[in-house]
Scaffold this motif. Sequence first.
Motif, PDB file in Angstrom:
ATOM      1  N   TYR A  81     -42.328  12.356  32.970  1.00  0.00           N
ATOM      2  CA  TYR A  81     -41.646  11.700  31.853  1.00  0.00           C
ATOM      3  C   TYR A  81     -42.078  12.267  30.503  1.00  0.00           C
ATOM      4  O   TYR A  81     -41.257  12.449  29.592  1.00  0.00           O
ATOM      5  N   GLU A  85     -39.636  14.205  27.907  1.00  0.00           N
ATOM      6  CA  GLU A  85     -39.437  13.753  26.528  1.00  0.00           C
ATOM      7  C   GLU A  85     -39.772  14.873  25.541  1.00  0.00           C
ATOM      8  O   GLU A  85     -39.110  15.020  24.497  1.00  0.00           O
ATOM      9  N   VAL A 100     -36.874  14.260  33.453  1.00  0.00           N
ATOM     10  CA  VAL A 100     -36.762  12.801  33.545  1.00  0.00           C
ATOM     11  C   VAL A 100     -36.222  12.405  34.925  1.00  0.00           C
ATOM     12  O   VAL A 100     -36.691  11.436  35.533  1.00  0.00           O
ATOM     13  N   LEU A 104     -37.861  10.097  37.855  1.00  0.00           N
ATOM     14  CA  LEU A 104     -37.202   9.008  38.588  1.00  0.00           C
ATOM     15  C   LEU A 104     -37.383   9.180  40.091  1.00  0.00           C
ATOM     16  O   LEU A 104     -37.631   8.204  40.818  1.00  0.00           O
ATOM     17  N   LEU A 138     -32.754   4.121  32.734  1.00  0.00           N
ATOM     18  CA  LEU A 138     -32.850   5.474  32.187  1.00  0.00           C
ATOM     19  C   LEU A 138     -31.479   6.039  31.837  1.00  0.00           C
ATOM     20  O   LEU A 138     -31.330   6.796  30.862  1.00  0.00           O
ATOM     21  N   TYR A 142     -30.958   7.350  28.038  1.00  0.00           N
ATOM     22  CA  TYR A 142     -30.713   8.737  27.695  1.00  0.00           C
ATOM     23  C   TYR A 142     -29.223   9.092  27.647  1.00  0.00           C
ATOM     24  O   TYR A 142     -28.872  10.191  27.196  1.00  0.00           O
ATOM     25  N   LEU A 147     -28.387  11.498  35.240  1.00  0.00           N
ATOM     26  CA  LEU A 147     -29.096  10.291  35.651  1.00  0.00           C
ATOM     27  C   LEU A 147     -28.138   9.256  36.226  1.00  0.00           C
ATOM     28  O   LEU A 147     -28.507   8.499  37.134  1.00  0.00           O
TER      29      LEU A 147
END
Length: 404
Positions: A81, A85, A100, A104, A138, A142, A147
Amino acid sequence: MSRNFLETESPKWVEQGIISAEQQQQLLKLYPPDAKAIGLLPLLGSLLVGLSALSLVAANWQGLPEFVRMTLLISALLAAYSTGEYFLRRGNHSVGIGLVGLGLLLFGAAIILTSQMYQLIGYDVTGLVAWAVAGTALTYLYGSRFLFVLTVCIGGIVQGYNTGALGAFSYATAGLTALGLGYYWWRHPDSLLGGVFAAGLLWQTGLLINFLHIKITWFFVPAMLIYAFGDWQSDRPAGRAMQGPPLAAAFLFMLGLALYGEAGSYTNLLRPPLLAYLAALVVVLLISLAGKRARGRLESATDWLLLLPGFYLPGGLPLAVAALVVLYAYTGSMLWRAHREQNEERVTLGTALFILTTMVAYFKLTWEFMDKSLFFLIGGVLLLGLSWYLRRRNAQAFPTDKNQ
């Protein structure tokens, strides 16, 4: 409309005087390169890194102390993560979202491994539902298509494990997928996400029907509710993409009845109580028609021809013939609408489905009593004739395209 389409077609529009060169550039600015790209390489990279990490840890997992196991899990999550970022803030969106997504996946792996350590995974699916919750959160945080797709897949995995291993159905997972991701898609309509979302919901619907041990045709009530949801979407391409999987499922179901309905050995699996089934289907039909009317798309109501309940006819040849009638009604209406709308892609699709239906009808009605050499000869001539006629109709319907 995509940037690729604009880059291909807009020079012709400029040459024909439809738009100016300045307007062409303004249109291209509205669709910057890779504005909606999922990022295939980061996706594959995330999956490969995640799989390698999981295989390495899994090979030595049992020999590690619990403290080391938990440290590894937490460190991997924080690393994924935080680096994701970092890349996002530096403007590298694809790599950042890929990391990211890796986080997950590692979060799901951490849930499974922690549950195994404390012997929880075999009794409770709450932890896996938390995985789907994290994916949904998420996605909103985002605003990522990647995702979104990953979370749809996670919901399907969680539901599959729940029904297969635990013998239960997680209504929380189904509700989270339908409402959480559904609201996101409604606010950010997208054709790809619409198709993926509908397919994920259909997967969970199929698992629910199997879990409840009810007639398989009940599947089409929630399936067509998904279709009706697409009717209310103001973005037509996104709404149509949402409707694609339910229509494909209905078409394949009717095609199966046309091919195998004559056997009649499984017809009892198809017939729910008539009044209850029709009442539920009519309610969904009214919701769909209201959406079509509100968006000015009543002509597309012919899609519902696929839902004619011909499976209530006696098993055997009447059932197969009824399925063929439904398929011909649907494909014929699709061709009629496509010609009216001057939609060449839908004409091509309708033509292919019409020819497929004709092949099935010819096979079912002539295979048993016709000499096989004559069967193939007449069938080939019939298909060639149909192909010639439909191509001729297409050429007449789209003369401008053919002369360019």
